[in-house]
Scaffold this active site. Sequence first.
Site, PDB file in Angstrom:
ATOM      1  N   GLU A 110       1.014  -1.401  -0.099  1.00  0.00           N
ATOM      2  CA  GLU A 110      -0.092   0.158   0.119  1.00  0.00           C
ATOM      3  C   GLU A 110       0.933   1.127  -0.089  1.00  0.00           C
ATOM      4  OE1 GLU A 110      -2.360  -1.712   3.383  1.00  0.00           O
ATOM      5  OE2 GLU A 110      -4.032  -1.510   2.062  1.00  0.00           O
ATOM      6  N   GLU A 130      -3.634  -9.735   3.543  1.00  0.00           N
ATOM      7  CA  GLU A 130      -4.345  -9.561   4.810  1.00  0.00           C
ATOM      8  C   GLU A 130      -5.502 -10.538   5.427  1.00  0.00           C
ATOM      9  OE1 GLU A 130      -3.615  -6.976   2.516  1.00  0.00           O
ATOM     10  OE2 GLU A 130      -2.958  -5.420   3.587  1.00  0.00           O
TER      11      GLU A 130
HETATM   12  N1  3HC Z   1       4.505  -7.747  11.644  1.00  0.00           N
HETATM   13  C1  3HC Z   1       5.247  -8.024  12.500  1.00  0.00           C
HETATM   14  N2  3HC Z   1       6.099  -9.160  12.430  1.00  0.00           N
HETATM   15  C2  3HC Z   1       6.148  -9.551  11.395  1.00  0.00           C
HETATM   16  C3  3HC Z   1       5.562  -9.349  10.326  1.00  0.00           C
HETATM   17  C4  3HC Z   1       4.786  -8.140  10.440  1.00  0.00           C
HETATM   18  N3  3HC Z   1       4.025  -7.809   9.351  1.00  0.00           N
HETATM   19  N4  3HC Z   1       5.890 -10.223   9.384  1.00  0.00           N
HETATM   20  C5  3HC Z   1       6.951 -10.973   9.822  1.00  0.00           C
HETATM   21  N5  3HC Z   1       7.209 -10.602  11.096  1.00  0.00           N
HETATM   22  C6  3HC Z   1       7.977 -11.253  12.107  1.00  0.00           C
HETATM   23  C7  3HC Z   1       7.725 -12.671  12.102  1.00  0.00           C
HETATM   24  O1  3HC Z   1       6.728 -12.790  13.385  1.00  0.00           O
HETATM   25  C8  3HC Z   1       9.127 -13.198  12.755  1.00  0.00           C
HETATM   26  O2  3HC Z   1       9.227 -12.895  13.972  1.00  0.00           O
HETATM   27  P1  3HC Z   1       9.925 -13.968  14.875  1.00  0.00           P
HETATM   28  O3  3HC Z   1      11.591 -13.980  14.392  1.00  0.00           O
HETATM   29  O4  3HC Z   1      10.159 -13.148  16.178  1.00  0.00           O
HETATM   30  O5  3HC Z   1       9.411 -15.244  14.970  1.00  0.00           O
HETATM   31  C9  3HC Z   1      10.169 -12.543  11.922  1.00  0.00           C
HETATM   32  O6  3HC Z   1       9.309 -11.442  11.269  1.00  0.00           O
HETATM   33  C10 3HC Z   1      10.473 -13.322  10.767  1.00  0.00           C
HETATM   34  O7  3HC Z   1       9.061 -13.846  10.059  1.00  0.00           O
HETATM   35  P2  3HC Z   1       9.170 -15.123   9.075  1.00  0.00           P
HETATM   36  O8  3HC Z   1       9.730 -16.181   9.995  1.00  0.00           O
HETATM   37  O9  3HC Z   1       7.835 -15.453   8.669  1.00  0.00           O
HETATM   38  O10 3HC Z   1      10.463 -14.781   7.798  1.00  0.00           O
HETATM   39  P3  3HC Z   1      10.283 -15.525   6.695  1.00  0.00           P
HETATM   40  O11 3HC Z   1      11.315 -14.911   5.912  1.00  0.00           O
HETATM   41  O12 3HC Z   1       9.907 -16.799   6.590  1.00  0.00           O
HETATM   42  O13 3HC Z   1       9.032 -14.575   5.830  1.00  0.00           O
HETATM   43  C11 3HC Z   1       7.530 -12.670   5.269  1.00  0.00           C
HETATM   44  C12 3HC Z   1       9.165 -13.189   5.697  1.00  0.00           C
HETATM   45  C13 3HC Z   1       7.308 -13.388   3.915  1.00  0.00           C
HETATM   46  C14 3HC Z   1       7.412 -11.358   5.181  1.00  0.00           C
HETATM   47  C15 3HC Z   1       6.449 -13.431   6.073  1.00  0.00           C
HETATM   48  O14 3HC Z   1       6.860 -13.096   7.657  1.00  0.00           O
HETATM   49  C16 3HC Z   1       5.274 -12.895   5.971  1.00  0.00           C
HETATM   50  O15 3HC Z   1       4.312 -13.310   5.052  1.00  0.00           O
HETATM   51  N6  3HC Z   1       4.650 -11.828   7.005  1.00  0.00           N
HETATM   52  C17 3HC Z   1       3.530 -11.366   6.863  1.00  0.00           C
HETATM   53  C18 3HC Z   1       3.232 -10.375   5.867  1.00  0.00           C
HETATM   54  C19 3HC Z   1       1.830 -10.116   5.985  1.00  0.00           C
HETATM   55  O16 3HC Z   1       0.921 -10.460   6.275  1.00  0.00           O
HETATM   56  N7  3HC Z   1       1.674  -8.501   5.688  1.00  0.00           N
HETATM   57  C20 3HC Z   1       0.486  -7.854   5.960  1.00  0.00           C
HETATM   58  C21 3HC Z   1       0.204  -7.538   7.326  1.00  0.00           C
HETATM   59  S1  3HC Z   1      -1.392  -6.837   7.732  1.00  0.00           S
HETATM   60  C22 3HC Z   1      -1.340  -5.260   7.089  1.00  0.00           C
HETATM   61  O17 3HC Z   1      -0.528  -4.876   6.356  1.00  0.00           O
HETATM   62  C23 3HC Z   1      -2.491  -4.373   7.104  1.00  0.00           C
HETATM   63  C24 3HC Z   1      -2.410  -2.885   6.311  1.00  0.00           C
HETATM   64  O18 3HC Z   1      -3.233  -3.394   5.201  1.00  0.00           O
HETATM   65  C25 3HC Z   1      -2.973  -1.963   6.995  1.00  0.00           C
END
Ligand code: 3HC
Length: 699
Positions: A110, A130
């Site tokens: 975004e 999301e």
């Molecule tokens: N917020 C907070 N923490 C996050 C995060 C996020 N968006 N994304 C990842 N993390 C944290 C994980 O909890 C993890 O923490 P830890 O080491 O303490 O366990 C660390 O970052 C590493 O994450 P992964 O183990 O998942 O690492 P990978 O390299 O395997 O994957 C990734 C990376 C592809 C970015 C994956 O973490 C992921 O898919 N994250 C979520 C992405 C997501 O859903 N984003 C949308 C959020 S909602 C949003 O943005 C709303 C908006 O529209 C307003």
Amino acid sequence: MSTFIHYSRQDDVAVLTIDNPPVNAMSPGVPEALEAALDQAADDPVVRAIVVIGAGRTFIAGADIGVLEDMAWGRRPPMEGWHGLLAKLEASPKPLVMAIHGSALGGGLEVAMAGHYRVAVATAQLGQPEVELGIMPGAEGTQRLPRLVGVEKALEMCIAGKPVKAAEALSAGLIDAVMEGDLLAGAVAFARNAGACRKTSERADRLGNPEANAPLFAAGLQLAAKVRRNQEAPLRVVQAIEAATTLPFEEGCRLERELFRACLVSDQAKALMHVFFAERMASKVPGVDKNTTVYPVARAGIVGAGTMGGGIAMCFANAGIPVLLKETTAAALDAGMARIRQNYENSRKRGRFTAEEVERRLALIHPQLDWSGFDAVDLTLEAVFESMSLKKQIFAELDRVARPGCVLATNTSTLSIDEIAAVTARPEFVIGMHFFSPANVMRLLEVVRGSATSLAVIATAMALAKQLRKVAVLVGNCPGFVGNRMFFPYMYEGQFLAEDGATPQQVDRVLTNFGMAMGIFAVDDLAGIDVGWRVRQELTLGDPGGRQPRVADRLYAMGRYGQKTGKGWYLYGEDRKPVADPEVVALIEAASAEAGIARRSIGDQEILERSVYALVNEGARILEEGFAQRASDIDVVYVNGYGFPSWRGGPMFYADTVGLDKVLAAVEGFGWKPAPLLQRLAAEGKTFREGCATGSRDR
Ligand code: 3HC
Ligand code: NAI
């Protein structure tokens, strides 16, 4: 300048580097810091253009989910939105280029869409995931995305939640260029030559017209029903994207904010965020840290090329790890390899990869009938029949053949790791790696620690799981481990319900309406009634001396093994759809009569409670006996391995939402022995989340 944003200049281009490890989430302070850096660049007379880039391994992975979870539970006020930041990005008087590597997900995409141009490296992934968290884009994504990629693609991306790679993003119109070579250098050059300051919010050329859009929204709703059955957020996504096509930009954004807030405080969002953190917490093992030895697994050897061995071989090949695959007869080996090829061919036909890719993966799997090469592998994985004597024989042999330091893993689904390890001279190197069927598809891996298994071997299995793209959960060595141990009472309860007066269809209907991927009888037919029978020959299930189900053994004796014989609890035709069979109903009624059970009409609520609480009560026992590390680990097992609806958070989380006092009262009402942990927590007025270590942040 803030620690979140580093401001630098390459001649006339300002570079704003977002630095909030590990994934540059938009935690509190980051949006504000970005705004301040934008002001600085705007005010800097030397600067003609601006590049925004992520430090470390990624662009921005989205809003901070920990903060969102706090908002969902009311521990923080709801999100204000980043409207000010997004408006400022878009209104930048100097061309603004977003340079993307790693992930631009959710709020990350975004932010990127509010820039004037987007460039990305080929491996970057961009998406609005999301819905995986029970929410929807809340930072104007539903308004900008359709303006860039069109309504159809925007619906697909926001409903399915699956990110796209750079090439697809380019052809969809989401990005302006795929960068080869150094991203920053390329982005700076791009910025220097960039044209006008384009505002995504002012574009309307891809928004379509009402007649053309109507079927797209109908298809969006259908997609939501198919891939996210029973979930609310995807429906709100359709509403918001529809608004993008009918309302002015600002009004569309306002509606999106309202819908987003409603999603955020929903039970589904709480459950799905719980699962997000639970899955990540599950990989953490007390005592294992970055100093723990992890043995590299560069080569593996699998014993048994049946259903599981073949699927597991594919997992290794998919991760690029060469495997030896050993069988006893040429016929079994050929059949196993043919199944593997067929699976890969099916993926090719579905367009998942090319013919060359099929051959490349197959070339990593070496079929053989002897032990040659097993002395050079780093890990062996046994997947022969579920028989203790056979497993002991194989492990004794592996112990002789494998080099010292080679990990010996078994895929047993129920048998004791310690008993298997005892036939080797290296019990510390023996571990369970319990894959689920089909092994190349199911995400769950139960890593089973024996009493002698070393921490290094546990750490190796957990690391390997990540390499194989599995969600690993460490469990203890009890019969059935976590998943199957809970599954047995759940399955028995289904059968008791049938003997008490329900029908298999009624039980399955209640469970699938609840959100289970399949009903319990349909699962038994798929897994094989013969398989269940064999397990019962090795293990005593249920309450010894207590009630035992009566019908499954009869189906077995009749050769009704389930789908594989076309008959089990149901009848199956060509389409493999279960059809009720009056013969089975008669069999159940006869069993009830023999047992002196007066059949009665059973309500759906009773079916639901007896089924799900059977899982919960056993889960509580497993927890207090220490065979699972955390309540949330059990949820991860059930969501990823047993089709429990993720949007209900898993059985333990679900029990918390019902209230453990109510669960206990029901368990006592059914005349079951309540798990002492359930009694204690209910008495203390606590939840599993509060009373046991958990992956959720609200301990
Ligand atoms: N917020 C907070 N923490 C996050 C995060 C996020 N968006 N994304 C990842 N993390 C944290 C994980 O909890 C993890 O923490 P830890 O080491 O303490 O366990 C660390 O970052 C590493 O994450 P992964 O183990 O998942 O690492 P990978 O390299 O395997 O994957 C990734 C990376 C592809 C970015 C994956 O973490 C992921 O898919 N994250 C979520 C992405 C997501 O859903 N984003 C949308 C959020 S909602 C949003 O943005 C709303 C908006 O529209 C307003
Ligand atoms: P399967 O019957 O499909 O395959 C077993 C294979 O092992 C056969 O091809 C057989 O020829 C081979 N085999 C037997 N003895 C051998 C030996 N000495 N050397 C080499 N190969 C030998 O069985 P399946 O379903 O693959 O199960 C294997 C193991 O995985 C069992 O322990 C089972 O409990 C476990 N498991 C099964 C699951 C399932 O859903 N099928 C799920 C999870 C675990």
